[in-house]
Structures are given as structure tokens and as C-alpha cells.
Motif scaffolding. Structure first.
Motif, short mmCIF file in Angstrom:
data_model
loop_
_atom_site.label_atom_id
_atom_site.label_comp_id
_atom_site.label_asym_id
_atom_site.label_seq_id
_atom_site.Cartn_x
_atom_site.Cartn_y
_atom_site.Cartn_z
N ASN A 16 -0.03 15.54 -11.36
CA ASN A 16 0.67 16.06 -10.19
C ASN A 16 -0.30 16.19 -9.01
OD1 ASN A 16 2.62 17.14 -8.56
ND2 ASN A 16 2.31 19.23 -9.30
N PRO A 17 -0.61 15.09 -8.35
CA PRO A 17 -1.57 15.13 -7.24
C PRO A 17 -0.99 15.88 -6.05
CG PRO A 17 -0.52 12.99 -7.34
CD PRO A 17 -0.05 13.75 -8.55
N SER A 18 -1.85 16.27 -5.15
CA SER A 18 -1.42 17.07 -4.01
C SER A 18 -0.64 16.26 -2.99
CB SER A 18 -2.63 17.72 -3.35
OG SER A 18 -3.56 16.73 -2.93
N LYS A 19 -0.91 14.96 -2.88
CA LYS A 19 -0.22 14.16 -1.88
C LYS A 19 -0.11 12.72 -2.35
CE LYS A 19 -4.59 13.73 0.64
NZ LYS A 19 -5.28 14.00 1.92
N PRO A 20 0.91 12.00 -1.88
CA PRO A 20 1.10 10.61 -2.31
C PRO A 20 0.04 9.68 -1.73
CG PRO A 20 2.70 11.20 -0.62
CD PRO A 20 1.98 12.47 -0.98
N LEU A 21 -0.21 8.59 -2.44
CA LEU A 21 -1.13 7.57 -1.95
C LEU A 21 -0.44 6.68 -0.92
CD1 LEU A 21 -3.93 6.17 -2.28
CD2 LEU A 21 -2.86 4.73 -4.02
N LEU A 22 0.83 6.38 -1.18
CA LEU A 22 1.59 5.47 -0.31
C LEU A 22 2.94 6.10 0.01
CD1 LEU A 22 1.88 2.51 0.92
CD2 LEU A 22 3.06 1.95 -1.22
N ILE A 23 3.32 6.04 1.28
CA ILE A 23 4.63 6.52 1.71
C ILE A 23 5.35 5.39 2.43
CG2 ILE A 23 5.90 8.17 3.15
CD1 ILE A 23 3.53 10.08 2.88
N VAL A 24 6.50 5.02 1.93
CA VAL A 24 7.40 4.08 2.61
C VAL A 24 8.48 4.93 3.26
CG1 VAL A 24 9.02 2.18 2.30
CG2 VAL A 24 6.90 2.24 0.97
N ASP A 25 8.51 4.94 4.59
CA ASP A 25 9.32 5.91 5.32
C ASP A 25 10.36 5.22 6.21
OD1 ASP A 25 10.25 8.25 6.56
OD2 ASP A 25 8.67 8.20 8.08
N ASP A 26 11.62 5.25 5.75
CA ASP A 26 12.78 4.81 6.56
C ASP A 26 12.59 3.39 7.08
OD1 ASP A 26 15.29 5.14 7.75
OD2 ASP A 26 14.41 5.83 9.64
N ILE A 27 12.29 2.46 6.18
CA ILE A 27 12.04 1.08 6.58
C ILE A 27 13.34 0.31 6.79
CG2 ILE A 27 11.09 -1.14 5.81
CD1 ILE A 27 8.98 0.83 6.76
N HIS A 28 13.43 -0.30 7.97
CA HIS A 28 14.54 -1.18 8.31
C HIS A 28 13.98 -2.56 8.62
CE1 HIS A 28 17.77 1.94 8.98
NE2 HIS A 28 16.68 2.69 8.97
N LEU A 29 14.59 -3.59 8.07
CA LEU A 29 14.14 -4.97 8.30
C LEU A 29 15.36 -5.87 8.36
CD1 LEU A 29 11.68 -7.01 8.35
CD2 LEU A 29 12.06 -7.25 5.88
N ARG A 30 15.42 -6.71 9.36
CA ARG A 30 16.55 -7.63 9.47
C ARG A 30 16.06 -9.01 9.89
NH1 ARG A 30 16.98 -4.20 13.92
NH2 ARG A 30 16.80 -5.24 15.95
N PHE A 31 16.83 -9.99 9.47
CA PHE A 31 16.59 -11.38 9.86
C PHE A 31 17.86 -11.88 10.54
CE2 PHE A 31 14.04 -10.62 6.03
CZ PHE A 31 12.78 -10.94 6.50
N GLY A 32 17.82 -11.91 11.88
CA GLY A 32 19.04 -12.24 12.61
C GLY A 32 20.11 -11.18 12.36
N GLY A 33 21.24 -11.61 11.84
CA GLY A 33 22.32 -10.66 11.55
C GLY A 33 22.27 -10.10 10.14
N LEU A 34 21.26 -10.46 9.36
CA LEU A 34 21.15 -9.99 7.98
C LEU A 34 20.23 -8.77 7.90
CD1 LEU A 34 21.57 -10.35 4.89
CD2 LEU A 34 19.57 -11.85 4.91
N ASN A 35 20.76 -7.69 7.38
CA ASN A 35 19.94 -6.49 7.15
C ASN A 35 19.32 -6.59 5.77
OD1 ASN A 35 20.49 -5.14 9.62
ND2 ASN A 35 22.48 -4.50 8.84
N ALA A 36 18.03 -6.92 5.73
CA ALA A 36 17.34 -7.07 4.45
C ALA A 36 16.98 -5.72 3.85
CB ALA A 36 16.08 -7.91 4.63
N LEU A 37 16.62 -4.75 4.69
CA LEU A 37 16.30 -3.40 4.25
C LEU A 37 16.93 -2.42 5.24
CD1 LEU A 37 12.49 -3.85 3.44
CD2 LEU A 37 14.34 -3.65 1.76
#
Length: 281
Positions: A16-37
């Protein structure tokens, strides 16, 4: 040979470490009209094996590409060791301690195993252009030190001593995947991103790769983010699982919790088959 015991997994869950090593925060990704994330968020604790699963096209590889800066999200942040790396140049990501393997093997097929692995250490080389060109003094000493480190640690760990001088293109697929893992380890990563490392492998090769990943995680202390379709492997070696479907996160938790989640079952089986599954039919 059975898959590795889950005893080590239970011990890692207590970490149970005190803090995360990596944080992925509210990622949005799109290719043209396609929402990939669409608004994907999760955290990776140091020392853990974090699995990312989901049907084909769910956006799993897109997440790794965003972390590595191959893709540039339209919204959101990637935070690594308390540093927002969302604007870090792609070529500097490896220097931070982030290494990865690829879904499709990306090796130099005309080079030997050893030379492919040594390329992974390139980001840590400090000899200048001139000394490197004439291969004398500092450059030669550094090359010999790197080779010794690779042969004594990485090649020994992954059991590829017998093929270290062979040309990569002549090796079976399973061994090429092992060499790709070795090259990533030569980068001395703090976090290792593995994109379907067991894809296309037979049962024995899959068991070996699972064992190597556990060894890297437990003995070297390297945090792992793993994309994998083999649910047996995911259940056996992961601490936590994130599930994506159509670019959104639909579940997160322990392997046991995720395997019983009705949204996950439906995403993998479809609504009608999921209903039968719940009935045990």
C-alpha cells in the motif's frame, strides 16, 4: 508446467504505497469523428502488475500510445512520478523510465539478439560522438559495461544465452517476443508497458512469459502495465484490472471482482450470451 502460483499475488496486494507511480487522468482521444478514448482514468501503484483488458477495438493500445506520447490526447493528463508528461517530447519518454513492447514485433530482424538488446540501452549511453566513432577509451569501456550487464542480468533472466549471437529474423516467434522484452528491460525501466506479450504463443511459451513478467516485477521491482487477452494469465499475475469497452472504462478492481462484473461479462459475450452465462448455461 502450471502457471505461477497466486501466493505472490496475494502478498503484492497488501502493498500500500503512499502515492501512485502513474496516473491516467480523464484521457480523451479521437481520430476524426471516432472517439477512441472517452474520459479514461485509472492509477497504477508502484510495484504492481496492472492489467488492461477489453474486446478488440476497445482502446487498450491507444492508452499505451498516449502514455508513451505516440498519440497526443485531446484532453486529459498523464502523470508519471508526480510529473505531468502530457507535453513531454516522445523521444524523452524512455529517459524518464518508461519502456514498452509492441503488439506486433518491432525488432531489427537482420541484427543479432545481443545487438537488438543493446539498442534498448542507448538512452543511457554517455560517450560522445568522436569516442563512439573510433570506439576507443570511454566508448569502449561503456560498451563493455553495458554488454556485461545485459549478459549477466537480462539474458540470464530470460534464458536466451543460447541464442544471443543468432540473427533475430531466424528465430521462432516466441523467442522473438522474448528478445523484445529483453530490449525493453535494457532501458532500465521503472514502469514496463507490455502490449499483448503472449499473443500468438503456445501454452509452454505463455507459461514462460508469465513467469518472466513475475520475475521482473518481484525480483527487479519493475511496475508493469499489461494488455492481454489470455484471461488465465490476467487472473493469475495481476494485482488490478481495468476494463475498457468502446473507449470507455466500464470496470476496475481485483481480477476476481472484474471477472464477476456483469458489464464485463456482457462486453465480452454480448447481452444474450451474458444472460445465459449468469444462469450457468
Amino acid at each position: 508446467m502450471p502457471l505461477p502460483s497466486t501466493a505472490g499475488q496475494e502478498q503484492r496486494k497488501d502493498f500500500n504505497p503512499s502515492k501512485p507511480l502513474l496516473i491516467v487522468d480523464d484521457i480523451h482521444l479521437r481520430f476524426g469523428g471516432l472517439n477512441a478514448l472517452s474520459g479514461v482514468s485509472f492509477q497504477v501503484q508502484p510495484g504492481h502488475i496492472q492489467a488492461i483488458i477489453g474486446p478488440n477495438g476497445a482502446g487498450k493500445t491507444c492508452i499505451l500510445n498516449c502514455i508513451c506520447r505516440f498519440y497526443h490526447p485531446h484532453k486529459g493528463r498523464i502523470i508519471f512520478e508526480d510529473q505531468d508528461i502530457s507535453k513531454v517530447p516522445t523521444h524523452r519518454v524512455a529517459e524518464l523510465g518508461i519502456a514498452r513492447s509492441f503488439q506486433n514485433i518491432e525488432l531489427f530482424r537482420g541484427m543479432t539478439v545481443l545487438d537488438n538488446i543493446k539498442l534498448g540501452h542507448h538512452v543511457h549511453m554517455h560517450s560522445g560522438f568522436l569516442s563512439g566513432g573510433v570506439y576507443l577509451g570511454k566508448a569502449r569501456k561503456e560498451e563493455m559495461r553495458v554488454r556485461a550487464e545485459i549478459e549477466e542480468r537480462i539474458i540470464d533472466l530470460l534464458e536466451i544465452e543460447a541464442i544471443r549471437k543468432q540473427v533475430v529474423g531466424t528465430l521462432p516467434y516466441g523467442l522473438q517476443k522474448r528478445v523484445e522484452l529483453a530490449r525493453a528491460l535494457a532501458m532500465r525501466p521503472k514502469i514496463l508497458l507490455l502490449d499483448e506479450p503472449m499473443a500468438g504463443m503456445n501454452l509452454e511459451e505463455t507459461e514462460d512469459m508469465a513467469r518472466f513478467i513475475l520475475d521482473v516485477n518481484e525480483e527487479w521491482g519493475v511496475t508493469v502495465v499489461l494488455i492481454e487477452h489470455d484471461m488465465g494469465v490476467v487472473m493469475d499475475i495481476s494485482n488490478s484490472v481495468v476494463v475498457l469497452d468502446f473507449g470507455t472504462k466500464i470496470a476496475q478492481g481485483s481480477p476476481e471482482e472484474v471477472s464477476k462484473n456483469p458489464h464485463v461479462i456482457e462486453a465480452y459475450l454480448g447481452a444474450e450470451d451474458a444472460a445465459y452465462s449468469k444462469l450457468g448455461l
